[in-house]
Design a protein around this motif. Structure first.
Motif, PDB file in Angstrom:
ATOM      1  N   GLY A   1     -10.776   9.196   6.309  1.00 42.20           N
ATOM      2  CA  GLY A   1      -9.481   9.090   6.010  1.00 42.20           C
ATOM      3  C   GLY A   1      -9.068  10.485   5.618  1.00 42.20           C
ATOM      4  O   GLY A   1      -8.501  10.799   4.614  1.00 42.20           O
ATOM      5  N   VAL A   2      -9.157  11.215   6.477  1.00 42.27           N
ATOM      6  CA  VAL A   2      -8.737  12.837   6.311  1.00 42.27           C
ATOM      7  C   VAL A   2      -7.055  12.706   5.706  1.00 42.27           C
ATOM      8  O   VAL A   2      -6.222  12.286   6.167  1.00 42.27           O
ATOM      9  CB  VAL A   2      -8.756  13.543   7.546  1.00 42.27           C
ATOM     10  CG1 VAL A   2      -8.265  15.030   7.316  1.00 42.27           C
ATOM     11  CG2 VAL A   2     -10.351  13.633   8.041  1.00 42.27           C
TER      12      VAL A   2
ATOM     13  N   THR B   1       3.251  20.358   5.831  1.00 41.26           N
ATOM     14  CA  THR B   1       4.023  19.199   6.218  1.00 41.26           C
ATOM     15  C   THR B   1       3.245  18.366   7.463  1.00 41.26           C
ATOM     16  O   THR B   1       2.378  18.976   8.273  1.00 41.26           O
ATOM     17  CB  THR B   1       5.569  19.446   6.409  1.00 41.26           C
ATOM     18  OG1 THR B   1       5.531  20.331   7.796  1.00 41.26           O
ATOM     19  CG2 THR B   1       6.041  20.112   5.299  1.00 41.26           C
ATOM     20  N   VAL B   2       3.616  17.189   7.617  1.00 39.49           N
ATOM     21  CA  VAL B   2       2.877  16.411   8.827  1.00 39.49           C
ATOM     22  C   VAL B   2       4.140  16.372   9.981  1.00 39.49           C
ATOM     23  O   VAL B   2       5.238  16.109   9.644  1.00 39.49           O
ATOM     24  CB  VAL B   2       2.834  14.839   8.354  1.00 39.49           C
ATOM     25  CG1 VAL B   2       2.193  14.091   9.491  1.00 39.49           C
ATOM     26  CG2 VAL B   2       1.642  14.811   7.022  1.00 39.49           C
TER      27      VAL B   2
ATOM     28  N   VAL C   1      -2.010   7.595  12.300  1.00 43.71           N
ATOM     29  CA  VAL C   1      -1.566   6.554  11.462  1.00 43.71           C
ATOM     30  C   VAL C   1      -2.090   6.913  10.110  1.00 43.71           C
ATOM     31  O   VAL C   1      -1.622   6.833   9.037  1.00 43.71           O
ATOM     32  CB  VAL C   1      -1.901   5.151  11.868  1.00 43.71           C
ATOM     33  CG1 VAL C   1      -1.708   3.997  10.793  1.00 43.71           C
ATOM     34  CG2 VAL C   1      -1.357   4.740  13.188  1.00 43.71           C
ATOM     35  N   ALA C   2      -3.389   7.336  10.091  1.00 48.56           N
ATOM     36  CA  ALA C   2      -4.115   7.908   8.771  1.00 48.56           C
ATOM     37  C   ALA C   2      -3.369   9.031   8.042  1.00 48.56           C
ATOM     38  O   ALA C   2      -3.063   8.835   6.904  1.00 48.56           O
ATOM     39  CB  ALA C   2      -5.611   8.200   9.104  1.00 48.56           C
TER      40      ALA C   2
ATOM     41  N   VAL D   1       4.465   5.591   2.046  1.00 48.80           N
ATOM     42  CA  VAL D   1       4.254   5.110   3.482  1.00 48.80           C
ATOM     43  C   VAL D   1       2.762   4.535   3.343  1.00 48.80           C
ATOM     44  O   VAL D   1       1.934   5.058   3.109  1.00 48.80           O
ATOM     45  CB  VAL D   1       4.054   6.300   4.590  1.00 48.80           C
ATOM     46  CG1 VAL D   1       3.879   5.708   5.772  1.00 48.80           C
ATOM     47  CG2 VAL D   1       5.620   7.047   4.606  1.00 48.80           C
ATOM     48  N   GLY D   2       2.770   3.207   3.805  1.00 47.84           N
ATOM     49  CA  GLY D   2       1.627   2.515   3.645  1.00 47.84           C
ATOM     50  C   GLY D   2       1.142   2.226   5.287  1.00 47.84           C
ATOM     51  O   GLY D   2       1.591   2.628   6.290  1.00 47.84           O
ATOM     52  N   PRO D   3       0.219   1.556   5.460  1.00 52.16           N
ATOM     53  CA  PRO D   3      -0.359   1.434   6.850  1.00 52.16           C
ATOM     54  C   PRO D   3       0.682   0.776   7.576  1.00 52.16           C
ATOM     55  O   PRO D   3       0.496   1.099   8.966  1.00 52.16           O
ATOM     56  CB  PRO D   3      -1.861   0.780   6.731  1.00 52.16           C
ATOM     57  CG  PRO D   3      -1.609   0.174   5.247  1.00 52.16           C
ATOM     58  CD  PRO D   3      -0.904   1.075   4.466  1.00 52.16           C
TER      59      PRO D   3
END
Length: 123
Positions: A48-49, A61-62, A69-70, A78-80
């Motif tokens: 789970g990088v 930042t993403v 998703v990970a 933010v959850g799955p």
């Protein structure tokens, strides 16, 4: 005084896991909560990088248009389920043009958007 936004309250923990919760230094990226168990470890061993380690980040930042998703799940608040909704929105509607388009994703309201606005970008 601890920053609880980065703590994943839904993460599974096992007996003996260590969860680190601390104060975030000013102007630092929020820490990614983690455990030391093998629960959730992926087949490639990445475990789970956390966001910021993959190829879809810039300046900590993403990238909403490239994140997995990970990576999205690692964002505070933010959850799955929400991470999957973000990827589904992207697959249905195409690339995000602005960060504000996150408000169109199911499960992201003004409060959640405010928490993650500075942690994501559109690449």
């Amino acid at each position: 005084g601890a920053d609880l936004l980065a703590l994943n309250m839904a993460a599974r923990v096992a007996d003996g896991d260590q969860i680190v919760v601390g104060v975030v230094p000013p102007e630092a990226a929020p820490p990614v909560s983690s455990t030391t168990s093998g629960i959730g470890t992926s087949a490639d061993g990445s475990g789970g990088v956390p966001a910021g380690v993959g190829g879809s980040t810039t300046g900590g930042t993403v990238d909403l248009n490239a994140a997995t998703v990970a990576e999205l799940d690692a964002l505070p608040g933010v959850g799955p389920v929400t991470a999957t909704s973000i990827v589904s929105w992207r697959e249905t509607n195409g690339r995000f043009a602005t960060v504000d388009q996150l408000s169109e994703v199911d499960g992201i309201g003004p409060g959640r958007l405010a928490k993650i606005r500075d942690l994501v970008h559109v690449g």
